[in-house]
Design a protein around this motif. Structure first.
Motif, PDB file in Angstrom:
ATOM      1  N   VAL A 155     -65.921   6.222 -15.504  1.00 47.01           N
ATOM      2  CA  VAL A 155     -65.745   7.641 -14.782  1.00 47.01           C
ATOM      3  C   VAL A 155     -66.860   7.909 -14.200  1.00 47.01           C
ATOM      4  CG1 VAL A 155     -65.313   9.676 -16.385  1.00 47.01           C
ATOM      5  CG2 VAL A 155     -65.517   8.069 -17.748  1.00 47.01           C
ATOM      6  N   THR A 156     -66.402   8.686 -12.876  1.00 48.03           N
ATOM      7  CA  THR A 156     -66.851   9.289 -12.206  1.00 48.03           C
ATOM      8  C   THR A 156     -67.128  11.081 -12.054  1.00 48.03           C
ATOM      9  OG1 THR A 156     -64.948   9.429  -9.970  1.00 48.03           O
ATOM     10  CG2 THR A 156     -66.460   7.367 -10.227  1.00 48.03           C
ATOM     11  N   VAL A 157     -67.679  11.883 -11.357  1.00 49.11           N
ATOM     12  CA  VAL A 157     -68.030  12.930 -11.233  1.00 49.11           C
ATOM     13  C   VAL A 157     -67.877  13.426  -9.637  1.00 49.11           C
ATOM     14  CG1 VAL A 157     -69.891  13.114 -12.569  1.00 49.11           C
ATOM     15  CG2 VAL A 157     -68.330  14.852 -12.180  1.00 49.11           C
ATOM     16  N   ASN A 158     -67.790  14.365  -9.598  1.00 49.29           N
ATOM     17  CA  ASN A 158     -67.982  15.441  -8.488  1.00 49.29           C
ATOM     18  C   ASN A 158     -67.910  17.049  -8.413  1.00 49.29           C
ATOM     19  OD1 ASN A 158     -68.931  16.018  -5.002  1.00 49.29           O
ATOM     20  ND2 ASN A 158     -66.820  16.578  -4.813  1.00 49.29           N
ATOM     21  N   ALA A 159     -68.706  17.947  -8.134  1.00 50.42           N
ATOM     22  CA  ALA A 159     -68.520  18.644  -8.411  1.00 50.42           C
ATOM     23  C   ALA A 159     -69.379  19.865  -6.651  1.00 50.42           C
ATOM     24  CB  ALA A 159     -69.357  19.866  -8.920  1.00 50.42           C
TER      25      ALA A 159
END
Length: 255
Positions: A155-159
């Protein structure tokens, strides 16, 4: 080879998913205190060999070879499939010599690149114990320890934007993928419910803000109001064939 595996310990190797060897099964042997992978699911990616630690006790007064093992199996106990490439086990740690009670430690290796290993191997397995006896006989028992073998997820994330003004909209995106053991690549995992979590600056724990379902390409996307600085992440809690996974955290400053 770690110190827990004595120099005289056995190393056994054969096909990853294969039929149980033929031979007359005998009684007079019992397995107990069986623990495999600390009771946790066995989660396997696409390239790296997985090492599964096991401990168990065997009791028998029969003459036997040193290669005493426990391993995942499913189907028939005598002719079903086994799931391992190589097993290294320790010599007997004597508990009671007169009664033939020994404790063992074991490392079981599973290689997802093996030609017999594929997506169909995800799911529920059982655990068997086996010891080879004199005269090419063996005793094999179901030791009543269920196992779950799961495909690894990522799982990746970017805010963004970073930083962001207080009260403005923050967009949090990511992607969830799952190991494909047939192609040895990670593929988009569509239709997964994934939790968006936030940990405020100075806080010790994450809290769930909302849940979002991945689209057909595995992409996650949602918007939130920026109220304070902190770290955002996505968490997928897994299912019966797929492992749980949390993304890394993305820290966003709110000004």
């Amino acid at each position: 080879m770690g110190s827990a595996l004595a120099a005289g310990g056995a190393a056994i190797a054969f096909t990853a998913v294969s039929a149980v060897p033929a031979g007359a099964a005998e009684g007079g042997v019992s397995f107990s205190n069986v623990k495999v992978n600390g009771g946790k699911p066995i989660v396997i990616g696409v390239k790296e060999e997985v090492v599964v630690h096991a401990t168990f006790r065997m009791t028998t007064e029969l003459k036997h070879d040193p290669g005493v093992v426990v391993f995942p199996y499913r189907g028939s106990l005598e002719s079903g499939d086994q799931l391992w490439n190589t097993i290294e086990n320790s010599d007997c740690k004597v508990v009671n010599r007169a009664k033939g009670i020994c404790d063992y430690e074991e490392r079981l290796y599973i290689d997802p690149r093996h030609h017999d290993f594929g997506n169909e191997d995800a799911g529920a397995w059982k655990t068997a114990g086996r010891v080879w006896l004199a005269g090419d006989k063996h005793d094999i028992d179901d030791v009543k320890v269920p196992l779950q073998v799961k495909r690894a997820t990522r799982v990746t994330v970017n805010a963004s934007p970073e930083p962001v003004r207080k009260g403005r909209t923050l967009t949090v995106t990511g992607k969830v993928t799952r190991a494909n053991w047939d192609t040895h690549k990670y593929q988009a995992y569509a239709g997964r419910t994934v939790s968006l979590q936030f940990k405020a600056a100075g806080a010790k724990a994450y809290t769930t803000v909302r849940k979002v379902k991945s689209d057909r390409t595995g992409v996650l996307r949602t918007t939130v109001k920026a109220t304070r600085s902190g770290t955002w992440r996505w968490v997928y809690y897994g299912n019966s064939t797929s492992g749980a996974k949390a993304s890394s955290g993305d820290y966003v400053v709110v000004r």
